[in-house]
Design a protein around this motif. Structure first.
Motif, PDB file in Angstrom:
ATOM      1  N   PHE A  40       0.835  -1.195   0.000  1.00  0.00           N
ATOM      2  CA  PHE A  40       0.000   0.000   0.000  1.00  0.00           C
ATOM      3  C   PHE A  40       0.874   1.250   0.000  1.00  0.00           C
ATOM      4  CE2 PHE A  40      -2.625   3.278   2.058  1.00  0.00           C
ATOM      5  CZ  PHE A  40      -3.683   3.291   1.174  1.00  0.00           C
ATOM      6  N   ALA A  41       2.016   1.195   0.693  1.00  0.00           N
ATOM      7  CA  ALA A  41       2.982   2.306   0.642  1.00  0.00           C
ATOM      8  C   ALA A  41       3.505   2.480  -0.774  1.00  0.00           C
ATOM      9  CB  ALA A  41       4.133   2.048   1.613  1.00  0.00           C
ATOM     10  N   ASP A  42       3.698   1.368  -1.491  1.00  0.00           N
ATOM     11  CA  ASP A  42       4.128   1.446  -2.892  1.00  0.00           C
ATOM     12  C   ASP A  42       3.091   2.196  -3.724  1.00  0.00           C
ATOM     13  OD1 ASP A  42       6.491  -0.006  -2.488  1.00  0.00           O
ATOM     14  OD2 ASP A  42       5.482  -1.920  -2.802  1.00  0.00           O
ATOM     15  N   SER A  43       1.810   1.888  -3.513  1.00  0.00           N
ATOM     16  CA  SER A  43       0.742   2.495  -4.319  1.00  0.00           C
ATOM     17  C   SER A  43       0.661   3.999  -4.097  1.00  0.00           C
ATOM     18  CB  SER A  43      -0.609   1.848  -3.981  1.00  0.00           C
ATOM     19  OG  SER A  43      -0.614   0.478  -4.309  1.00  0.00           O
ATOM     20  N   ILE A  44       0.640   4.427  -2.841  1.00  0.00           N
ATOM     21  CA  ILE A  44       0.516   5.853  -2.546  1.00  0.00           C
ATOM     22  C   ILE A  44       1.825   6.577  -2.850  1.00  0.00           C
ATOM     23  CG2 ILE A  44       0.054   7.560  -0.769  1.00  0.00           C
ATOM     24  CD1 ILE A  44      -2.399   6.029  -1.644  1.00  0.00           C
ATOM     25  N   GLY A  45       2.955   5.928  -2.553  1.00  0.00           N
ATOM     26  CA  GLY A  45       4.241   6.537  -2.870  1.00  0.00           C
ATOM     27  C   GLY A  45       4.410   6.770  -4.353  1.00  0.00           C
ATOM     28  N   ARG A  46       3.907   5.840  -5.165  1.00  0.00           N
ATOM     29  CA  ARG A  46       3.981   6.009  -6.624  1.00  0.00           C
ATOM     30  C   ARG A  46       3.157   7.209  -7.074  1.00  0.00           C
ATOM     31  NH1 ARG A  46       3.420   1.054  -7.813  1.00  0.00           N
ATOM     32  NH2 ARG A  46       1.171   0.993  -8.153  1.00  0.00           N
ATOM     33  N   ARG A  47       2.046   7.488  -6.382  1.00  0.00           N
ATOM     34  CA  ARG A  47       1.259   8.675  -6.725  1.00  0.00           C
ATOM     35  C   ARG A  47       2.073   9.939  -6.490  1.00  0.00           C
ATOM     36  NH1 ARG A  47      -4.269   8.491  -7.605  1.00  0.00           N
ATOM     37  NH2 ARG A  47      -3.882  10.678  -8.106  1.00  0.00           N
ATOM     38  N   PHE A  48       2.809   9.992  -5.384  1.00  0.00           N
ATOM     39  CA  PHE A  48       3.669  11.144  -5.124  1.00  0.00           C
ATOM     40  C   PHE A  48       4.696  11.305  -6.244  1.00  0.00           C
ATOM     41  CE2 PHE A  48       1.877  11.297  -0.962  1.00  0.00           C
ATOM     42  CZ  PHE A  48       2.239  12.518  -0.403  1.00  0.00           C
ATOM     43  N   GLN A  49       5.263  10.189  -6.690  1.00  0.00           N
ATOM     44  CA  GLN A  49       6.262  10.258  -7.756  1.00  0.00           C
ATOM     45  C   GLN A  49       5.638  10.715  -9.064  1.00  0.00           C
ATOM     46  OE1 GLN A  49       7.757   6.216  -7.520  1.00  0.00           O
ATOM     47  NE2 GLN A  49       9.515   6.844  -6.288  1.00  0.00           N
ATOM     48  N   GLN A  50       4.454  10.243  -9.372  1.00  0.00           N
ATOM     49  CA  GLN A  50       3.772  10.664 -10.595  1.00  0.00           C
ATOM     50  C   GLN A  50       3.466  12.156 -10.584  1.00  0.00           C
ATOM     51  OE1 GLN A  50       0.373   8.103 -10.571  1.00  0.00           O
ATOM     52  NE2 GLN A  50       1.420   6.393 -11.545  1.00  0.00           N
ATOM     53  N   GLU A  51       3.238  12.696  -9.384  1.00  0.00           N
ATOM     54  CA  GLU A  51       2.974  14.127  -9.265  1.00  0.00           C
ATOM     55  C   GLU A  51       4.266  14.922  -9.110  1.00  0.00           C
ATOM     56  OE1 GLU A  51       0.146  14.938 -10.011  1.00  0.00           O
ATOM     57  OE2 GLU A  51      -1.026  13.133  -9.648  1.00  0.00           O
ATOM     58  N   GLN A  52       5.420  14.241  -9.302  1.00  0.00           N
ATOM     59  CA  GLN A  52       6.737  14.881  -9.351  1.00  0.00           C
ATOM     60  C   GLN A  52       7.243  15.394  -8.010  1.00  0.00           C
ATOM     61  OE1 GLN A  52       8.716  14.955 -12.459  1.00  0.00           O
ATOM     62  NE2 GLN A  52       7.163  13.376 -12.653  1.00  0.00           N
ATOM     63  N   PHE A  53       6.707  14.878  -6.901  1.00  0.00           N
ATOM     64  CA  PHE A  53       7.286  15.193  -5.607  1.00  0.00           C
ATOM     65  C   PHE A  53       8.571  14.366  -5.447  1.00  0.00           C
ATOM     66  CE2 PHE A  53       3.079  16.731  -5.109  1.00  0.00           C
ATOM     67  CZ  PHE A  53       3.107  17.696  -4.119  1.00  0.00           C
ATOM     68  N   PRO A  54       9.606  14.936  -4.840  1.00  0.00           N
ATOM     69  CA  PRO A  54      10.857  14.178  -4.643  1.00  0.00           C
ATOM     70  C   PRO A  54      10.651  13.081  -3.605  1.00  0.00           C
ATOM     71  CG  PRO A  54      10.995  16.327  -3.579  1.00  0.00           C
ATOM     72  CD  PRO A  54       9.690  16.318  -4.333  1.00  0.00           C
ATOM     73  N   THR A  55      10.334  11.892  -4.063  1.00  0.00           N
ATOM     74  CA  THR A  55       9.860  10.815  -3.192  1.00  0.00           C
ATOM     75  C   THR A  55      10.704   9.560  -3.340  1.00  0.00           C
ATOM     76  OG1 THR A  55       7.608  11.677  -3.471  1.00  0.00           O
ATOM     77  CG2 THR A  55       7.828   9.472  -2.530  1.00  0.00           C
ATOM     78  N   MET A  56      11.046   8.971  -2.212  1.00  0.00           N
ATOM     79  CA  MET A  56      11.735   7.683  -2.186  1.00  0.00           C
ATOM     80  C   MET A  56      10.753   6.637  -1.657  1.00  0.00           C
ATOM     81  SD  MET A  56      15.162   6.574  -0.042  1.00  0.00           S
ATOM     82  CE  MET A  56      15.982   8.074  -0.574  1.00  0.00           C
ATOM     83  N   VAL A  57      10.618   5.525  -2.382  1.00  0.00           N
ATOM     84  CA  VAL A  57       9.644   4.501  -2.014  1.00  0.00           C
ATOM     85  C   VAL A  57      10.350   3.163  -1.835  1.00  0.00           C
ATOM     86  CG1 VAL A  57       7.514   3.323  -2.657  1.00  0.00           C
ATOM     87  CG2 VAL A  57       7.866   5.707  -3.340  1.00  0.00           C
ATOM     88  N   ASN A  58      10.299   2.639  -0.623  1.00  0.00           N
ATOM     89  CA  ASN A  58      10.851   1.314  -0.317  1.00  0.00           C
ATOM     90  C   ASN A  58      12.164   1.043  -1.051  1.00  0.00           C
ATOM     91  OD1 ASN A  58       9.024   0.270   1.610  1.00  0.00           O
ATOM     92  ND2 ASN A  58       7.574  -0.292   0.029  1.00  0.00           N
TER      93      ASN A  58
END
Length: 296
Positions: free
Chosen positions: A29-47
């Protein structure tokens, strides 16, 4: 007349800004929401070391975080989302250590155990404390994944979720009491986002589940994402989402003929919009260096 129960989520006292470094560690679930942050171009690190399901494995990832930050040239996260999936852990029979990934080794090499509420809370508290050594001002959001585990049995899965929820509550209450004891008037740096309750209580219908009837559907993830935006995003971050949306859609467009004059003109126009966004959001460093769009 109300036809569904609404999960009340207080507006956060702090907000996520467009340029904030965000970390997601935890279950899929962290992957799913974290990927949304990345798609919106926020500087995000996911797992960065793979999906982690239990509090011990989450701690292991956070302990290894400095090497990833250094290698990637990133800053320590200002916001960290920790999503817990289960209190089940697998222990290597030879080393006695909890493993994060069995790496397709024979099941006989491991034994399965259940972490208690106290053990889960202790691992969580260690993870939060370690994050604060990287950035004393980090904001930590704890969540429990709404995804059930069929292999445990549905009753056992609910017991696992209950253990995690009680552990999260214990850690948050301990943090709140600590703040009160020193008369700290600053906003809490540790809080809970009710992703589990949103799916269980507000979206209580199988149309909000994927084909396996366990994972949330894309529609459910979109809804939870919107609730998260309402809770944590600043006004400027919301403005960014609105400004970025048409540009993102343009960049995701797949033409019949990429060499046509029409498509070249379309992309020239799109890049002018990108440049305008760069000027408007001058502190948004991620947009300056990365325009890849993950259309998943």
């Amino acid at each position: 007349m109300e036809f569904r129960t609404i999960v009340d989520i207080p507006r956060s006292e702090w907000q996520i800004e467009p340029h904030d470094e965000v970390l997601f560690v935890g279950s899929c679930f962290a992957d799913s929401i974290g990927r949304r942050f990345q798609q919106e171009q926020f500087p995000t690190m996911v797992n960065p070391f793979g999906t982690m399901y239990n509090p011990a494995s989450v701690l292991h990832t956070i302990e290894r975080l400095p090497q990833t930050i250094c290698q990637g040239g990133r800053k320590a996260p200002r916001v960290a989302f920790i999503t817990l999936g289960t209190n089940h852990v697998y222990i290597d029979r030879q080393t006695g250590q909890i493993v994060d990934n069995c790496q397709k080794r024979p099941p006989a090499e491991f034994r399965e155990e259940l972490l208690s509420v106290e053990q889960c809370a202790d691992y969580l508290q260690q993870a939060v404390s370690r994050l604060r050594t990287y950035n004393p001002n980090v904001q930590v959001v704890l969540t429990v994944s709404p995804i059930r585990y069929r292999k445990y049995g549905y009753h056992e899965s609910q017991l696992s979720k209950a253990t995690l929820l009680m552990a999260v509550e214990k850690v948050i209450r301990t943090s709140l009491n600590s703040q009160l004891s020193i008369l700290n008037s600053q906003p809490s740096t540790l809080n809970y986002f009710p992703a589990y309750e949103i799916l269980m209580d507000e979206l209580r219908d199988y149309r909000f589940y994927a084909a396996d009837m366990l994972h949330p559907s894309d529609l459910a993830v979109d809804f939870i994402w919107q609730r998260l935006v309402e809770t944590y995003f600043s006004q400027r971050a919301k403005e960014w989402l609105n400004d970025w949306r048409p540009v993102k859609q343009a960049l995701m467009h797949r033409p019949f003929n990429a060499d046509s004059n029409e498509y070249r003109a379309f992309m020239d126009k799109t890049m002018l919009k990108v440049e305008a966004l760069r000027k408007k959001y001058s502190t948004f460093a991620f947009l300056k260096n990365n325009l890849s769009i993950d259309n998943q």
